[in-house]
Design an enzyme around this catalytic site. Structure first.
Site, PDB file in Angstrom:
ATOM      1  N   PRO A  17       0.814  -1.210   0.000  1.00 24.91           N
ATOM      2  CA  PRO A  17       0.000   0.000   0.000  1.00 24.91           C
ATOM      3  C   PRO A  17       0.849   1.263   0.000  1.00 24.91           C
ATOM      4  O   PRO A  17       1.562   1.546   0.956  1.00 24.91           O
ATOM      5  CB  PRO A  17      -0.805  -0.110   1.292  1.00 24.91           C
ATOM      6  CG  PRO A  17      -0.567  -1.482   1.811  1.00 24.91           C
ATOM      7  CD  PRO A  17       0.744  -1.920   1.259  1.00 24.91           C
ATOM      8  N   GLU A  18       0.785   1.974  -1.090  1.00 22.49           N
ATOM      9  CA  GLU A  18       1.383   3.297  -1.170  1.00 22.49           C
ATOM     10  C   GLU A  18       0.228   4.280  -1.283  1.00 22.49           C
ATOM     11  O   GLU A  18      -0.921   3.906  -1.072  1.00 22.49           O
ATOM     12  CB  GLU A  18       2.344   3.375  -2.369  1.00 22.49           C
ATOM     13  CG  GLU A  18       3.423   2.291  -2.316  1.00 22.49           C
ATOM     14  CD  GLU A  18       4.395   2.348  -3.486  1.00 22.49           C
ATOM     15  OE1 GLU A  18       4.595   3.444  -4.036  1.00 22.49           O
ATOM     16  OE2 GLU A  18       4.951   1.301  -3.848  1.00 22.49           O
TER      17      GLU A  18
ATOM     18  N   HIS B 118      -5.574 -13.924  10.550  1.00 17.68           N
ATOM     19  CA  HIS B 118      -4.740 -12.722  10.668  1.00 17.68           C
ATOM     20  C   HIS B 118      -5.564 -11.467  10.934  1.00 17.68           C
ATOM     21  O   HIS B 118      -5.182 -10.369  10.562  1.00 17.68           O
ATOM     22  CB  HIS B 118      -3.878 -12.518   9.419  1.00 17.68           C
ATOM     23  CG  HIS B 118      -3.016 -13.697   9.085  1.00 17.68           C
ATOM     24  ND1 HIS B 118      -1.963 -14.085   9.885  1.00 17.68           N
ATOM     25  CD2 HIS B 118      -3.054 -14.583   8.072  1.00 17.68           C
ATOM     26  CE1 HIS B 118      -1.379 -15.150   9.352  1.00 17.68           C
ATOM     27  NE2 HIS B 118      -2.034 -15.479   8.244  1.00 17.68           N
TER      28      HIS B 118
ATOM     29  N   ARG C 193       1.434  -9.829   7.720  1.00 23.96           N
ATOM     30  CA  ARG C 193       2.824  -9.667   8.198  1.00 23.96           C
ATOM     31  C   ARG C 193       2.950  -8.724   9.383  1.00 23.96           C
ATOM     32  O   ARG C 193       4.041  -8.553   9.919  1.00 23.96           O
ATOM     33  CB  ARG C 193       3.707  -9.186   7.053  1.00 23.96           C
ATOM     34  CG  ARG C 193       3.834 -10.247   5.985  1.00 23.96           C
ATOM     35  CD  ARG C 193       4.718  -9.814   4.855  1.00 23.96           C
ATOM     36  NE  ARG C 193       4.289 -10.457   3.624  1.00 23.96           N
ATOM     37  CZ  ARG C 193       4.784 -10.230   2.421  1.00 23.96           C
ATOM     38  NH1 ARG C 193       5.744  -9.347   2.286  1.00 23.96           N
ATOM     39  NH2 ARG C 193       4.349 -10.856   1.383  1.00 23.96           N
TER      40      ARG C 193
END
Length: 321
Positions: free
Chosen positions: A11-12, A101, A120
DNA sequence: CTGTAATCCTGCGAGC
DNA sequence: TGCTCGCAGGATTACA
């Protein structure tokens, strides 16, 4: 696309903007009715006191600053989210099955719930009782948004450092929101080798880079960002910009302009993709350049050398009091 | 000042 | 089949 993990959205700015836009109508006016947490911690630890603080909080709006998602709460409070590498922020019906998650769940007063999932766990979710204080701090650490960048300030920031362009573009204090993908794409569009040092750029090249950043990000936002594998935005729709990648992840494939195989090197600790022909390492010398034309008389803007203790660094160029 | 590398973390694919 | 290993990288930090 083989080398990417299943949740790799990276994600930018365009991806974060897409999520913020998707969440806005689903969150505005809603009230958080509870907080549920998963067992695994995120980058920044969750304060248990935040559970009570958030319960009953009404959402006033959703914004983006750089790669941060800002959820404005009543009474000038704030919930701040960073998606890290694999973060997913969604609003779904509360009876939707929970994925793995899943780290944070905020049930809402309309039967839906805000969920933060992050494989992550590079991301973070934080609560702040004082919105203004956080914004002041963020504005000290982050450079300007990449749309409508002031050409003079940008040129000063770029030429004022010996770091390479890749490092400069990844530096959030120079321009906020650019990450590895769009740094490579912007350099390609500007026909600049990402290993060029900032101070080696001529004014015209700085302007090209500035324009390229804005153009690449604008197009990416319009495409809802890039989806690599099965990343989805806040509404479940996929981005499409990955089909427009000119260089990123295309090592060995032909340059879309000249067909030369795309090269990949490591810069600023990141894989950096470029066309060796379209983006020459050596600053090009134009035949029209007059020898010895650039000699004395630099305009006196001496930006550096501030004796104070704090590390002001390149940030000083784009900072305003 | 600049660069390099390690740190956090998980999943995937290559190689054996 | 199943193991290890390298790699992906945003932000931060330590160190050369």
């Amino acid at each position: 696309m083989s080398a990417f993990g299943p949740e790799a959205s990276m994600p930018e700015l365009p991806e974060v903007e897409t999520v913020a836009r998707d969440l806005r109508p689903r969150l505005r006016g809603r009230t958080i009715t509870a907080v549920r947490r998963g067992p695994a911690g995120l980058r920044r630890p969750w304060d248990r006191a935040w559970d009570a603080a958030l319960t009953g909080a009404r959402v006033e709006g959703v914004r983006r600053r750089g790669k941060w998602i800002l959820i404005d709460l009543a009474e000038a409070r704030l919930l701040r989210v960073h998606l890290g590498m694999t973060g997913q922020l969604t609003v779904v019906p509360a009876n939707e099955p929970e994925p793995d998650h899943l780290h944070l769940v905020f049930p809402l007063d309309d039967g839906s719930e805000l969920r933060y999932r992050d494989v992550r766990r590079f991301g973070s979710v934080e609560y702040f009782p004082d919105r203004a204080a956080v914004e002041t701090e963020m504005n000290r650490e982050l450079g300007p948004e990449p749309f409508g960048l002031d050409p003079d300030a940008f040129r000063t920031a770029v030429t004022g450092t010996a770091r390479n362009l890749k490092a400069v573009l990844l530096d959030q204090s120079v321009v906020a929101g650019v990450g590895n993908i769009y740094a490579d794409e912007a350099c390609f569009r500007a026909r600049l080798h990402p290993g060029r040092t900032g101070k080696s750029l001529r004014p015209e090249e700085c302007n090209r880079l500035r324009d390229a950043i804005e153009a690449v990000l604008t197009r990416a936002v319009a495409s809802r960002g890039s989806t690599i594998r099965d990343y989805v935005g806040g509404s479940g729709l996929e981005g499409r910009f990955q089909t427009e990648f000119a260089v990123y992840g295309r090592t060995g494939e032909p340059c879309p302009v000249c067909r030369t195989p795309i090269a990949c090197v490591r810069l600023a600790g990141r894989s950096s993709h470029f066309c060796p022909v379209c983006q020459p390492k050596d600053p090009p010398r134009r035949a029209t350049d007059r020898p010895g034309s650039r000699s004395g008389g630099r305009p006196g803007g001496r930006a550096g050398s501030r004796g104070a203790g704090r590390a002001v660094s390149s940030r000083a160029a784009s900072r305003r009091d």
